[in-house]
Design a protein around this motif. Structure first.
Motif, PDB file in Angstrom:
ATOM      1  N   GLU A  52     -37.663  34.987  32.251  1.00 26.51           N
ATOM      2  CA  GLU A  52     -37.025  36.268  32.572  1.00 26.51           C
ATOM      3  C   GLU A  52     -37.993  37.243  33.238  1.00 26.51           C
ATOM      4  OE1 GLU A  52     -35.377  37.686  28.919  1.00 26.51           O
ATOM      5  OE2 GLU A  52     -34.276  35.831  28.576  1.00 26.51           O
ATOM      6  N   TYR A  58     -37.470  39.778  36.285  1.00 28.43           N
ATOM      7  CA  TYR A  58     -37.372  41.204  36.011  1.00 28.43           C
ATOM      8  C   TYR A  58     -38.365  42.051  36.802  1.00 28.43           C
ATOM      9  CZ  TYR A  58     -37.809  45.604  33.471  1.00 28.43           C
ATOM     10  OH  TYR A  58     -37.899  46.929  33.142  1.00 28.43           O
ATOM     11  N   ARG A  62     -31.683  42.212  33.397  1.00 27.80           N
ATOM     12  CA  ARG A  62     -32.549  41.315  32.630  1.00 27.80           C
ATOM     13  C   ARG A  62     -32.001  41.054  31.241  1.00 27.80           C
ATOM     14  NH1 ARG A  62     -35.388  40.848  27.897  1.00 27.80           N
ATOM     15  NH2 ARG A  62     -35.837  43.075  27.986  1.00 27.80           N
ATOM     16  N   ASP A 111     -30.717  37.588  29.379  1.00 20.78           N
ATOM     17  CA  ASP A 111     -31.299  37.211  28.096  1.00 20.78           C
ATOM     18  C   ASP A 111     -30.210  36.889  27.071  1.00 20.78           C
ATOM     19  OD1 ASP A 111     -33.712  37.104  26.302  1.00 20.78           O
ATOM     20  OD2 ASP A 111     -32.638  38.711  25.288  1.00 20.78           O
TER      21      ASP A 111
END
Length: 442
Positions: A378, A382, A405, A409
Motif C-alpha cells: 500500500e 499511497y 489508501r 486496505d
C-alpha cells in the motif's frame, strides 16, 4: 470481564481525552498561533510514532501472554514480560537518539517553520526525544495488562494520560507563555509518571518474584517471531496515517498544516469507537483461536457488522456537516479552508474503522507477516499519490490520497481474514499462534 465491558472501558479511555482536546484546541490555537499549534500536532504525532521503536513487542506480549494463559503455561510469563520490557526500553533509547539527531534538520528543512520559531522547535524536539523510551516501555506494560484483559486499569491510566496530553499544554501556556519547549517538557514528565503507574498493576499480575527471573534469548525469539513483522506494520501503517502532515509541511509550508491536522485529528478520534471494540477483541480472539475457532468466527462476524452499523451514519453526518461544525468551533475563515478536507477524510474514516476488525483477526491468528506485506504494498501506492495530490489539488488532494489508501486496505484485509484465518483446510490449525522453543523466523 465480558467483551462488551472491556469495549466500554476502552471507549471511556479514549473518549474523555477527546472531549478535553475538543475543549482546549481553540484556546491553544489562539494562544500559540496556528503555525505553532500545527508544529505541536506534529510533535504529538512524532512521540506516538517513535513509540513504535518497541518493534512490535507490546502487541506480541498481548498475543503471547494471552495464549500462554489459556494453554496453562503461566509460569513462563514473567520471563517473557521482563525480556520484552527490557528490549522495548533499549530500542526506545535508540529511537530517542534518532529523533535527537534529526531535530535540527527537521526544524530547518523538513517542517519549514518560521525563523522566529526555529530555536523553540529544535529544543522541543530534543525534549521529545527523551520521552521516546518512556513511551515504548509504557506500550509494553499496556500490552501485558491487555493480555490479562484488565481494561479497567488500562483505561483509567489512558484517561488520565490523555487528559494530560491536552491539559498540560494549556497549563504550560498559562504558566510559562506560548513556548513549545515548556509544553513538551510537561508532556515528558507525564510520560515518566505513567511508566510507574503502569508497572504497579503489571507487577501484581506477575508476582513479587518477577525481579528474580532472567531475561533470555528464547523469550526474545518468541517475541520477535511475531514482533519483527509487527514492526513493519507498526512503522508503515502509522506513517501512512501521519506522514501526510509532514509532507504537507514540506510541500506547502507549516503555516497551512493546521487546516489539515485539525479535521484529521478530530476524525481520527472517532476511530476510538472501532478501536474500543477491537482493542478488547484482539486478546479474546487470540484465546478463542487456540481453543474454539467456530466461536472466534462468530465473534468476528458480529464485530464487523456492529462497527459498520455504528460508523456509516457518523461518517455521513461528518461529511455533510463539516463546514457548519468547524465554523461554530474555530470560525468561518478556518472552516472555509478545512471543510473540504474533513468531508473527504470522513469517507476514509468509514473505511479505516471497519478495517480494524479484520486487522485484529489476522494479527490475533499470528499472521503479522501478512499485514506487514499488505502495508508495504500500500505504501508504494499511497506516497506517490499523496505527493501528486498535493501538487495538483492542495490539501484536498492529500485527503483523497489517504481515503483511497484506506479503502484499498479494507478490501485486502477482508479478503485475507476470510481466506487465511476463518477458511482453511481441516486440521491446519494456527501454527503461528503460540511459538515453541524454536519459533520459525520471518
Amino acid at each position: 470481564m465480558s467483551l462488551r465491558s472491556n469495549a466500554l472501558w476502552n471507549l471511556a479511555g479514549a473518549g474523555l481525552p477527546l472531549l478535553v482536546g475538543a475543549a482546549l484546541f481553540p484556546y491553544l490555537v489562539r494562544s500559540i498561533g496556528v503555525e505553532a499549534f500545527g508544529v505541536l500536532t506534529l510533535i504529538w504525532a512524532l512521540i506516538g510514532y517513535f513509540s513504535l521503536f518497541d518493534l512490535g513487542v507490546g502487541r506480541a506480549l498481548t498475543q503471547q501472554v494471552a495464549q500462554k494463559r489459556v494453554a496453562g503455561r503461566s509460569a513462563e510469563v514473567p520471563a517473557l514480560v521482563k525480556t520484552g520490557l527490557l528490549f522495548a526500553g533499549a530500542t526506545g533509547v535508540l529511537g530517542g537518539i534518532v529523533l535527537a539527531l534529526a531535530a535540527e534538520p527537521l526544524a530547518a528543512r523538513g517542517l519549514k517553520v518560521s525563523p522566529s520559531l526555529h530555536a523553540d522547535v529544535v529544543q522541543a524536539l530534543l525534549i521529545a526525544a527523551a520521552a521516546v523510551p518512556l513511551t515504548t516501555v509504557t506500550v509494553g506494560l499496556r500490552g501485558v495488562l491487555e493480555a490479562y484483559e484488565d481494561f479497567r486499569a488500562v483505561n483509567i491510566l489512558r484517561m488520565v494520560l490523555g487528559v494530560a496530553t491536552f491539559g498540560l499544554p494549556a497549563l504550560s501556556v498559562m504558566l510559562f507563555g506560548p513556548s513549545l519547549s515548556w509544553i513538551v517538557a510537561a508532556l515528558m514528565l507525564a510520560r515518566l509518571v505513567f511508566v510507574v503507574a503502569h508497572w504497579v498493576p503489571v507487577r501484581r499480575y506477575l508476582g513479587r518474584g518477577v525481579g528474580g527471573v532472567r531475561a533470555g534469548r528464547r523469550e526474545l525469539r518468541q517475541l520477535l517471531s511475531f514482533g519483527a513483522w509487527m514492526t513493519v506494520s507498526n512503522v508503515i501503517s502509522p506513517l501512512m496515517v501521519t506522514a501526510d502532515r509532514f509532507v504537507i509541511s514540506g510541500v506547502l509550508g507549516a503555516a497551512v498544516v493546521a487546516y489539515y491536522t485539525v479535521p484529521s485529528e478530530v476524525l481520527l478520534r472517532v476511530l476510538i469507537l472501532p478501536g474500543a471494540l477491537t482493542g478488547a477483541l484482539f486478546p479474546r480472539l487470540a484465546s478463542l483461536m487456540a481453543t474454539d475457532m467456530a466461536a472466534a468466527a462468530q465473534v468476528y462476524r458480529r464485530s464487523l457488522l456492529l462497527v459498520a452499523a455504528v460508523l456509516v451514519p457518523i461518517a455521513g453526518a461528518l461529511a455533510f456537516g463539516a463546514h457548519g461544525g468547524l465554523s461554530l468551533w474555530l470560525g468561518e475563515a478556518f472552516a472555509d479552508r478545512a471543510a473540504p478536507v474533513a468531508s473527504l477524510l470522513a469517507l476514509g474514516l468509514l473505511f479505516n474503522g471497519i478495517a480494524f476488525v479484520p486487522f485484529a483477526a489476522v494479527q490475533a491468528a499470528g499472521l503479522a507477516r501478512v499485514t506487514a506485506q499488505l502495508h508495504v504494498a500500500e505504501a508504494f501506492i499511497y506516497f506517490p499519490l499523496l505527493v501528486f495530490g498535493l501538487h495538483e489539488f492542495g490539501l484536498p488532494g492529500a485527503a483523497f490520497a489517504w481515503t483511497t489508501r484506506v479503502g484499498i486496505d479494507l478490501v485486502l484485509l477482508l479478503v485475507v481474514a476470510r481466506r487465511s484465518v476463518f477458511i482453511r483446510p481441516p486440521g491446519a490449525g494456527l501454527r503461528h499462534n503460540l511459538p515453541t522453543s524454536e519459533p520459525e523466523r520471518p
